[in-house]
Design an enzyme around this catalytic site. Structure first.
Site, PDB file in Angstrom:
ATOM      1  N   GLY A 239      -6.419  -2.681   4.198  1.00 14.79           N
ATOM      2  CA  GLY A 239      -5.466  -1.607   4.418  1.00 14.79           C
ATOM      3  C   GLY A 239      -5.735  -0.301   3.696  1.00 14.79           C
ATOM      4  CD  GLU A 273      -7.994 -10.547   4.611  1.00 11.22           C
ATOM      5  OE1 GLU A 273      -7.288  -9.793   5.296  1.00 11.22           O
ATOM      6  OE2 GLU A 273      -7.858 -11.768   4.622  1.00 11.22           O
ATOM      7  N   PRO A 274     -10.993  -5.419   3.075  1.00 11.91           N
ATOM      8  CG  PRO A 274     -12.470  -4.173   1.772  1.00 11.91           C
ATOM      9  CD  PRO A 274     -11.886  -5.556   1.927  1.00 11.91           C
ATOM     10  NE  ARG A 276      -7.762   2.581   8.564  1.00 11.39           N
ATOM     11  CZ  ARG A 276      -7.280   2.641   9.826  1.00 11.39           C
ATOM     12  NH1 ARG A 276      -7.717   3.562  10.646  1.00 11.39           N
ATOM     13  NH2 ARG A 276      -6.366   1.789  10.231  1.00 11.39           N
ATOM     14  NE  ARG A 312      -8.125   4.657  14.384  1.00 13.88           N
ATOM     15  CZ  ARG A 312      -7.513   5.584  13.690  1.00 13.88           C
ATOM     16  NH1 ARG A 312      -7.930   6.827  13.738  1.00 13.88           N
ATOM     17  NH2 ARG A 312      -6.472   5.285  12.954  1.00 13.88           N
ATOM     18  CE1 TYR A 316      -2.950   1.880  16.989  1.00 13.25           C
ATOM     19  CE2 TYR A 316      -5.127   2.829  16.672  1.00 13.25           C
ATOM     20  CZ  TYR A 316      -4.316   1.734  16.875  1.00 13.25           C
ATOM     21  OH  TYR A 316      -4.884   0.491  16.950  1.00 13.25           O
ATOM     22  CB  CYS A 344      -8.452  10.114  35.969  1.00 12.55           C
ATOM     23  SG  CYS A 344     -10.072  10.566  36.590  1.00 12.55           S
ATOM     24  CD  GLU A 345      -4.626   6.870  31.323  1.00 12.23           C
ATOM     25  OE1 GLU A 345      -3.835   7.127  30.411  1.00 12.23           O
ATOM     26  OE2 GLU A 345      -4.931   5.736  31.681  1.00 12.23           O
ATOM     27  CE1 TYR A 373      -9.653  -2.103  12.871  1.00 10.74           C
ATOM     28  CE2 TYR A 373      -9.460  -0.360  11.240  1.00 10.74           C
ATOM     29  CZ  TYR A 373      -9.399  -1.698  11.571  1.00 10.74           C
ATOM     30  OH  TYR A 373      -9.109  -2.620  10.612  1.00 10.74           O
TER      31      TYR A 373
HETATM   32  N1  LLP Z   1      -6.875  -8.098   7.082  1.00 12.84           N
HETATM   33  C1  LLP Z   1      -6.010  -8.298   8.084  1.00 12.84           C
HETATM   34  C2  LLP Z   1      -5.287  -9.568   8.165  1.00 12.84           C
HETATM   35  C3  LLP Z   1      -5.816  -7.299   9.060  1.00 12.84           C
HETATM   36  O1  LLP Z   1      -4.945  -7.494  10.036  1.00 12.84           O
HETATM   37  C4  LLP Z   1      -6.520  -6.083   8.958  1.00 12.84           C
HETATM   38  C5  LLP Z   1      -6.350  -5.020   9.957  1.00 12.84           C
HETATM   39  C6  LLP Z   1      -7.433  -5.920   7.897  1.00 12.84           C
HETATM   40  C7  LLP Z   1      -7.579  -6.950   6.971  1.00 12.84           C
HETATM   41  C8  LLP Z   1      -8.251  -4.680   7.715  1.00 12.84           C
HETATM   42  O2  LLP Z   1      -7.462  -3.564   7.572  1.00 12.84           O
HETATM   43  P1  LLP Z   1      -8.121  -2.171   7.142  1.00 12.84           P
HETATM   44  O3  LLP Z   1      -8.685  -2.336   5.768  1.00 12.84           O
HETATM   45  O4  LLP Z   1      -9.189  -1.869   8.105  1.00 12.84           O
HETATM   46  O5  LLP Z   1      -6.998  -1.220   7.191  1.00 12.84           O
HETATM   47  N2  LLP Z   1      -6.867  -0.335  15.218  1.00 12.84           N
HETATM   48  C9  LLP Z   1      -6.066   0.257  14.143  1.00 12.84           C
HETATM   49  C10 LLP Z   1      -6.129  -0.574  12.886  1.00 12.84           C
HETATM   50  C11 LLP Z   1      -5.700  -2.002  13.075  1.00 12.84           C
HETATM   51  C12 LLP Z   1      -5.771  -2.814  11.822  1.00 12.84           C
HETATM   52  C13 LLP Z   1      -5.505  -4.264  12.108  1.00 12.84           C
HETATM   53  N3  LLP Z   1      -5.618  -5.128  10.984  1.00 12.84           N
HETATM   54  C14 LLP Z   1      -6.546   1.684  13.922  1.00 12.84           C
HETATM   55  O6  LLP Z   1      -7.421   2.152  14.638  1.00 12.84           O
HETATM   56  O7  LLP Z   1      -6.007   2.383  13.046  1.00 12.84           O
END
Ligand code: LLP
Length: 433
Positions: A239, A273-274, A276, A312, A316, A344-345, A373
């Site tokens: 996150g 668990e990073p 992004r 994205r 979002y 086409c949107e 992503y």
């Molecule tokens: N662990 C779990 C259980 C998760 O569900 C996620 C992301 C992560 C780790 C990794 O999160 P991060 O560090 O990447 O924030 N498609 C969306 C983001 C969806 C994230 C889903 N879960 C976007 O483009 O912003």
């Protein structure tokens, strides 16, 4: 903008000029800078490894095998959410004992695959899932080590579609049900509950929600231990956000300090668990201007990349910086333009009224922060083949995913027997009619 910088007025990924990639591979293309991935990794590892916190890269952010292998060589484990991602992690060289399987809906086949591969742990999100894992583990003759993902009911304060730790989100087991779930796991013959997991959302720039969630996790560890349960592992989720608009991201030293303060004294092995954070700023979409369309009220820059390539902004309303590959002179006048794709949107819009220097058809443009992503969420909408992906390392670059061809895209489709030969069909109709 760590992965991309101007050198002699031309945008580079590490030491490679982006026009060289466009010439060799075409556009649109995802370009990833290995140097930036490495810098992100080092920053995070420097903050967390002194505390003994392991890092499992969340493959969902970018599961190109070249990206996974780059991180695996640096020491990353993997957080996977499907059998497909598990296969990718193993193929890219992540050892099974460093893989965690998360996700709210695992199938029996995926669970069997994970157990046979000998992964580190399955993160479980519901009682029915515990029961299924127990059954499958029994069938394959293995004991499953599981962590319970709990829902701490903390608002991560991020976009509604990527917030996961509130009670009304589908994720995790409610805190008040966790003790019963643990007891159930401990009672099942083929399960060994080993720890707890939490993930409150994605793109967090404020660290306060982490503090709240980890405190609740620590309280739960103490409560479970008071009931005689052995909680030995904590998975603190991902996150960590990035500065899409140039804002500074979370302070990693502060993050490490809050991890230490909240859960550091419990004697549990810790991991995060990073996704992004490790890859977002290391990637861009390299795209070409097809047309500049001067409307009555607006100026549209129409790119050869669309929402099918980078979803994205459409999904979002996400902000991605749009920069010309050939740097505009410092005195160039900026004009507002809508940056759009060919799909086409109306939703196929990357930016509205963005102040940009003059751009012409044929100019190259980069959509920044597309390393996370981006390619993983691409589709073939409008029968647009998936874009190529290129990895740059120093002054070298190689294609790490070939541009999909329309032939490949069509090759999985079949006409049903009654449509196979329109000529025959017509005749049959005539002969029976
Ligand atoms: N662990 C779990 C259980 C998760 O569900 C996620 C992301 C992560 C780790 C990794 O999160 P991060 O560090 O990447 O924030 N498609 C969306 C983001 C969806 C994230 C889903 N879960 C976007 O483009 O912003």
């Amino acid at each position: 903008m760590t992965g991309f910088h101007y050198q002699h007025g031309v945008l580079h990924a590490d030491d490679v000029a982006l026009p060289a990639i466009a010439d060799a591979v075409g556009t649109p293309t995802f370009v990833y800078a290995a140097g930036a991935i490495e810098r992100n990794w080092t920053r995070l590892a420097d903050a967390l490894t002194p505390l003994g916190v392991g890092i499992a890269y969340a493959l969902k952010a970018n599961s190109n095998q070249a990206v996974i292998a780059t991180l695996a060589r640096l020491g990353a484990g993997a957080d996977v959410v499907s059998g497909g991602e598990l296969t990718r992690a193993l193929a890219a060289g992540v050892t099974a004992d460093r893989i965690v399987f998360s996700g709210v809906g695992k199938t029996a086949d995926e669970i069997a695959q994970a157990l046979k591969a000998g992964i580190h742990q399955l993160n479980v999100e519901s009682i029915p899932e515990l029961d299924l894992i127990d059954r499958v583990a029994g069938e394959v003759g293995l004991r499953a080590q599981v962590a319970l993902r709990v829902n701490p009911d903390v608002d991560a304060g991020t976009h509604a579609k990527i917030t996961t730790g509130r009670k009304d989100n589908k994720f995790g087991i409610d805190l008040e049900d966790a003790a019963a779930a643990w007891a159930r796991a401990a009672s099942l013959p083929n399960l060994e509950p080993v720890g707890l997991a939490v993930h409150i959302g994605s793109q967090l720039l404020d660290l306060a929600p982490y503090r709240a969630a980890y405190r609740r996790l620590a309280d739960l560890v103490n409560a479970l231990r008071a009931q005689g349960q052995a909680v030995t592992r904590l998975d603190l989720g991902g996150g960590l956000g990035v500065g899409y608009r140039g804002e500074t991201g979370p302070d990693l030293e502060e993050y490490a300090a809050l991890v230490h303060a909240t859960v550091g004294g419990l004697g549990c092995s810790l991991m995060v668990e990073p996704g992004r954070y490790l890859v977002a700023d290391a990637g861009c979409v390299l795209t070409r201007v097809l047309f500049v369309k001067e409307g009555g009220a607006r100026r549209f820059i129409i790119l050869d990349a669309g929402m099918n390539d980078l979803l994205r902004p459409a999904l979002y309303d996400a902000f991605h910086a749009v920069v010309p590959v050939n740097q505009a002179p410092p005195n160039a006048t900026l004009h507002p333009a809508d940056i759009v794709g060919p799909v086409c949107e109306t939703g196929d819009t990357f930016a509205k009224a963005r102040e940009l220097p003059p751009l012409e058809a044929g100019d190259l443009v980069a959509l920044l922060h597309a390393g996370a992503y981006g390619a993983v969420m691409a589709s073939t909408y409008n029968t647009r083949p998936l874009a190529a992906e290129v990895l740059v390392a120093g002054s070298k670059f190689e294609t790490v995913r070939l541009r999909q061809t329309v032939e490949a895209l069509l090759s999985a489709e079949r006409l049903p027997s009654w449509l196979e030969s329109p000529g025959d069909h017509g005749q049959r109709r005539r002969s029976t009619g």
